[in-house]
Every structure is written in structure tokens, then in C-alpha cells.
Enzyme design. Structure first.
Site, PDB file in Angstrom:
ATOM      1  N   SER A 141       0.838  -1.190   0.000  1.00 13.62           N
ATOM      2  CA  SER A 141       0.000   0.000   0.000  1.00 13.62           C
ATOM      3  C   SER A 141       0.882   1.252   0.000  1.00 13.62           C
ATOM      4  CB  SER A 141      -0.952  -0.040   1.200  1.00 13.62           C
ATOM      5  OG  SER A 141      -1.903   0.989   1.126  1.00 13.62           O
ATOM      6  N   ASP A 353       3.696  23.992  -2.330  1.00 11.35           N
ATOM      7  CA  ASP A 353       5.063  23.839  -2.823  1.00 11.35           C
ATOM      8  C   ASP A 353       5.769  22.586  -2.309  1.00 11.35           C
ATOM      9  OD1 ASP A 353       5.256  24.637  -0.193  1.00 11.35           O
ATOM     10  OD2 ASP A 353       6.887  26.072  -0.527  1.00 11.35           O
ATOM     11  N   HIS A 406      -7.493  -5.268  -0.846  1.00  6.52           N
ATOM     12  CA  HIS A 406      -6.283  -4.498  -0.576  1.00  6.52           C
ATOM     13  C   HIS A 406      -5.313  -5.219   0.361  1.00  6.52           C
ATOM     14  CE1 HIS A 406      -4.004  -0.759  -0.553  1.00  6.52           C
ATOM     15  NE2 HIS A 406      -3.942  -0.801   0.762  1.00  6.52           N
TER      16      HIS A 406
END
Length: 426
Positions: A141, A353, A406
């Protein structure tokens, strides 16, 4: 580096603690500690090392009480290093207690150093301290996101890379990730309610109860409808349908002639939706998609923004759908473990940023052997984006399958790792 050792089930266990810079670029002063537990099978002292990156962000490494699953398979060929990613486990913790002395701006500035780029630098520092040649990485993951950043930033430290359910999008806004995960979550809701039709009624009744009456979790805070719906994160695991059904099977009790939610039910819901054990998961979750210009700037609570465009997930709907691996800004005002960090999390979500985590050019020229398992029905990491990334990493060998949810590495780790290793070495 400090090391302590003990024995476990026919293995030597070495517990390493290493001091590393808070900011590996040197722009910000300070140091933290990073902890790793290394497991060596008897007779395997001369084997190369494999480092495990678990899912998250913000989860500590496995604490095995016995050896089984993927770890058993890995120890046949490697010394295995279980790294507590910075801020978790026995690495210097980052939570409401340890960050209490910093103001909001200071908290956000500090936590900005806890992304995958810093974790890769920590791993490289540990590898060098151990005197290790290039080592193998296994990432599950979010651990696969770290492995992809490792391939981008420090491929010289890698012998081979194995990824399960964790190939990230290399660029693009977080909104695209969430549009796909919400769509898959809706499909998992449909499959769950088809198996257990009565649970759709139960979810609606619990939601109605929470709208009309105050119900409090054992930790003291009122439970909102939106927070209750987050029990849907269980839908993304292989056993999640059944565990969620058991949670929902008997939520009400009559007290003094009034219908209330059972204390046991509230405790079990609280266990699922609380981030007390892993606050960084919530605080840093959307930063894993933030890459400045490569991600169109700030994430700005993308999951919340996408959810608002999907009426079927509206908590005020008659039969609202359960949500999945989605973090929303209101959670940080409702979960006591997150409240002191909510303003810092908002600053991080709106930061434009953040540096890029992945280097598409470096990945296109990759020379490290890579194998990755991609799950067709993954609710957390969309296969569409993983497949595009697989094609962008030179030499990557994909295993695309619908056998797993998952948590495939948890439920069938021995066989899954064996398959990936076999693919890698053909």
C-alpha cells in the site's frame, strides 16, 4: 547506531535505533530517531537484507509474535528489517503529545518532513549504518508509494523491489484518485448490501438515530453520522464484509423506554474510526498525493471536495453509502486525538510547494528489477492509476489479479510473495 538483541521462535531479533536528521537536506536543524527491528532466521546470518515498508501513512511496522505469512517466505532468502517509519512506533513519535509545545505553524513545518522522501532518506541512512550493499524492498500500500519514491530518488540503494497494492499515480491532482476510490467504494457498498440486505436498513436507522439523538463514544465525543459512515473502510479488506456485518447486527437497545445505541456497538465503532493509535494517518494522508506542480498544487482536502459532488455519499441521504479510505477536514475537529493537530493539518492540505516525490524520467530509465501486484478491485489504490504507473517504470513486471482485496499480503502473504519473487527472477 544502538542495537539490542533477543530470540524469537528460532530467530535472532536485532533492535536498531539510529539518529537521523529531521531534514535530510540540511535546511532545517534538528534530529530524530528511527527504529527498526531486524529478524534473522537461524542459519541466515549471511543472507542479504529485505526492508519492509508497511501501509499508512503513519502506521508502525508489524510486531510479529510468531513467524508466518509473507515474513516466513521472506526469511527463507533474507534478513528482514521492519522499519518504524519516522513518527511511528519506537521511532521518535509525532502526535498531539509530542507536538504540543509547537505552535500551529511549527507543527506543520515539522510534519512536512514526514513524507515518503524523508522515509527513503531514513532507510538509506539505516542501510549504510548496517553496512549493507543494495537491499531488497517490499512495500504494501503506502509502502509501495515509498518504494516508488525510492526508485526515483536512490535507486543505487536497491537490489530489487516488490510492491503489493501500492503503485501510486506519478502525477495529477488528488481529485482523480478520489473520484476512482469513491466509485470503487460505491461498488463495494453495493456488493456488501447485496450480501446483507438488512444492513442497508440498519445503516439508515443508525444514521437516523444519530441525527435525532446525541450518542457519545466511550472516549467522550459525540458520534456524528459522517463519522459513523467511516466504518465502511472495512469494505476494502477481504474479511471486511463479515466483520462489518457483525458490527451492525445488533446496534440498538431500549433504555427507559427510549431507543439508544448499545454501548458495545459504540465501542466497536469507536475502535474503527478513532485515529488515536495512528494520528499521522489522518494528518498526513493527503500529503502523499502532493507534489507541487506535478499534482496541480495543494490538495486542499480533495476527498472532501469530491464527496460533496456525490449525492449517494451525502450523510443526510435517506440511505447514505459508507465511505472508505477518505480523510475529511471535519474529522480533525471530532476525533480527540486529532483536534490539537487540526490547524496544522489544514496548513499541510493547503501547501502548494511540496517537492515532487517521483521522478518520471528516472523511472522510465529504471534498471532495478521490480515486480508489483495490482488488484483489480482494490478500493484504496485504483488499478487504473497503478497500471499506468506500471507502464511508466522500465522493466516492471506486473501481477494483475482479482484474487485479493487491498490486504492480499496479509491474508495470503506467503504465496503472494513467492509469486512475485518467481516473476522477478524468470
Amino acid at each position: 547506531m544502538r542495537t539490542r538483541s533477543h530470540r524469537l521462535d528460532g530467530h535472532d531479533v536485532h533492535e536498531h535505533t539510529l539518529t537521523v536528521p529531521l531534514d535530510h537536506t540540511g535546511a532545517t536543524p534538528g534530529t530524530i530517531e528511527v527504529f527498526a527491528r531486524e529478524i534473522v532466521r537461524d542459519g541466515g546470518a549471511d543472507r542479504p537484507r529485505l526492508v519492509w515498508f508497511q501501509g499508512g501513512p503513519g502506521n508502525r511496522a508489524n510486531r510479529p509474535a510468531s513467524i508466518g505469512g509473507w515474513l516466513d517466505r521472506a526469511l527463507q532468502e533474507y534478513r528482514v528489517v521492519l522499519l518504524d517509519q519516522r513518527g511511528t512506533g519506537r521511532s521518535t513519535p509525532a502526535d498531539r503529545q509530542t507536538l504540543a509545545e509547537l505552535d500551529t505553524v511549527g507543527q506543520a513545518a515539522y510534519l512536512a518532513h514526514f513524507r515518503a522522501d524523508s522515509i527513503v532518506a531514513d532507510a538509506e541512512a539505516l542501510r549504510l549504518a548496517l553496512g549493507e550493499q543494495p537491499w531488497t524492498v517490499l512495500g504494501q500500500s503506502y509502502g509501495g508509494f515509498i518504494a516508488t519514491a525510492y526508485l526515483s530518488r536512490a535507486p543505487h540503494g536497491l537490489r530489487e523491489v516488490l510492491i503489493t497494492a501500492g503503485l501510486p499515480a506519478l502525477s495529477g491532482p488528488a481529485d482523480e484518485v478520489y473520484r476512482l476510490t469513491f466509485a470503487q467504494t460505491a461498488r463495494r457498498n453495493a456488493a456488501f448490501f447485496a450480501r446483507y440486505p438488512g444492513d442497508a436498513v440498519t445503516v439508515a436507522e443508525v444514521a437516523g438515530q444519530l441525527r435525532e439523538h446525541e450518542e457519545r463514544l466511550p472516549t467522550g465525543e459525540a458520534l456524528s453520522v459522517s463519522r459513523f459512515l467511516q466504518v465502511g473502510i472495512s469494505l476494502g479488506s477481504s474479511t471486511g464484509f463479515d466483520s462489518l456485518h457483525y458490527l451492525l447486527e445488533d446496534p440498538f437497545v431500549t433504555v427507559g423506554g427510549k431507543r439508544r445505541l448499545r454501548e458495545r456497538f459504540l465501542r466497536e465503532v469507536g475502535d474503527v474510526v478513532s485515529f488515536a493509535a495512528n494520528p499521522l494517518y489522518a494528518v498526513l494522508h493527503e500529503t502523499i498525493y502532493a507534489q507541487g506542480a506535478l499534482s496541480d498544487g495543494a490538495t486542499s482536502w480533495a476527498a472532501h471536495r469530491v464527496r460533496q459532488s456525490l449525492p449517494e455519499f451525502d450523510p443526510d441521504a435517506d440511505r447514505p453509502l459508507l465511505t472508505g479510505e477518505h480523510i475529511f477536514p471535519w474529522q480533525l475537529a471530532e476525533d480527540p486525538a486529532l483536534v490539537p493537530l487540526r490547524e496544522a493539518a489544514d496548513l499541510l492540505a493547503n501547501r502548494e510547494d511540496f517537492p515532487a516525490l517521483y521522478d518520471p524520467e528516472a523511472l522510465a530509465g529504471n534498471e532495478v528489477p521490480v515486480a508489483a501486484a495490482i488488484y483489480h478491485d482494490d478500493m484504496f489504490v485504483p488499478r487504473q492509476l497503478s497500471l499506468a504507473t506500471a507502464e511508466s517504470i522500465r522493466g516492471l513486471r506486473p501481477l494483475v489479479t482479482n484474487e485479493y482485496q487491498h490486504d492480499g499480503v496479509r491474508v495470503d502473504g506467503y504465496r503472494l510473495l513467492d509469486r512475485l519473487l518467481t516473476m522477478l527472477r524468470r
